[in-house]
Design a protein around this motif. Structure first.
Motif, PDB file in Angstrom:
ATOM      1  N   ASP A  78       0.400  -2.793   4.756  1.00 47.57           N
ATOM      2  CA  ASP A  78       1.748  -3.350   4.871  1.00 47.57           C
ATOM      3  C   ASP A  78       2.615  -2.795   3.752  1.00 47.57           C
ATOM      4  N   SER A  79       3.827  -2.372   4.109  1.00 48.36           N
ATOM      5  CA  SER A  79       4.759  -1.812   3.128  1.00 48.36           C
ATOM      6  C   SER A  79       6.099  -2.523   3.250  1.00 48.36           C
ATOM      7  N   LYS A  80       6.737  -2.704   2.118  1.00 48.89           N
ATOM      8  CA  LYS A  80       8.065  -3.291   2.116  1.00 48.89           C
ATOM      9  C   LYS A  80       8.828  -2.729   0.936  1.00 48.89           C
ATOM     10  N   LYS A 136       4.197  -1.159   8.791  1.00 46.18           N
ATOM     11  CA  LYS A 136       2.853  -0.637   8.563  1.00 46.18           C
ATOM     12  C   LYS A 136       2.923   0.849   8.248  1.00 46.18           C
ATOM     13  N   THR A 137       2.172   1.242   7.203  1.00 39.32           N
ATOM     14  CA  THR A 137       2.088   2.648   6.815  1.00 39.32           C
ATOM     15  C   THR A 137       0.650   3.123   7.027  1.00 39.32           C
ATOM     16  N   TYR A 167      -2.681   5.204   6.523  1.00 38.76           N
ATOM     17  CA  TYR A 167      -3.231   5.937   5.383  1.00 38.76           C
ATOM     18  C   TYR A 167      -4.621   6.509   5.656  1.00 38.76           C
TER      19      TYR A 167
END
Length: 183
Positions: free
Chosen positions: A60-62, A69-70, A72
């Motif tokens: 999760d990214s913010k 969602k990123t 990886y």
């Protein structure tokens, strides 16, 4: 709703349907376990298998605004195969031997990875024109495979069915080949 039943049937007739029952499994176990006929026994006695699954792993990214969602990485799923065992339970003994090579329960000692991994192939087939001849469509090479779980086998005086041994495997990755080349 798009199309109608005749368009659906035309599409099925044109492209066919992949069937669960058209598969085989071949094992190349690590050296030093089982007898020479074990890979052939496993091939003929594998009643059920799974084609490999794959998942994109995300975080999760913010930065500002909604969370997104990123991706990886990627992760493969463990798979289970079911074998109909021989009258001398050679398949059970083979997988017990393989697991004892991985982790010696008497010495409480784990072995090095390169000494206990094997390879396996799961091939999906389709029928040719006459409907009786199988041709390979997709092959999944499972790289660095080893068993992680041997399921219990039930016994019962009231049931005379064969023992079906379910074994769960971990594999590092897979290479998927269409019969026209690597995908």
């Amino acid at each position: 709703m798009h199309g109608n039943i005749s368009e659906f049937l035309s599409n099925v007739n044109k492209h066919g349907i992949s069937k669960n029952s058209h598969f085989d499994v071949q094992f190349m176990p690590p050296g030093g376990i089982g007898s020479m006929d074990i890979p052939e026994i496993l091939n003929f006695r594998c009643e059920a298998a799974e084609l490999p699954g794959r998942q994109i792993v995300t975080a999760d990214s913010k930065i500002y605004g909604p969370i997104y969602k990123t991706p990886y990485g990627t992760m493969v799923s463990e798979m289970t195969m079911t074998f109909i065992d021989t009258n001398q339970m050679k398949i059970r003994l083979f997988f017990e031997d393989w697991m004892n090579i991985i982790f010696d329960p008497n010495m409480n000692q784990l072995e090095y990875l390169d000494t206990f991994v094997g390879q396996a192939q799961v091939t999906q087939y389709d029928t040719e024109g006459d409907g009786n001849t199988l041709k390979p469509i997709l092959r999944f090479n499972l790289i660095n495979i080893f068993p992680t779980n041997i399921n219990q086998l039930a016994t019962s005086w009231s049931d005379d069915s064969p023992h079906k041994l379910a074994v769960t495997f971990f594999y590092e990755r897979y290479a998927m080949y269409a019969m026209t080349g690597l995908i």
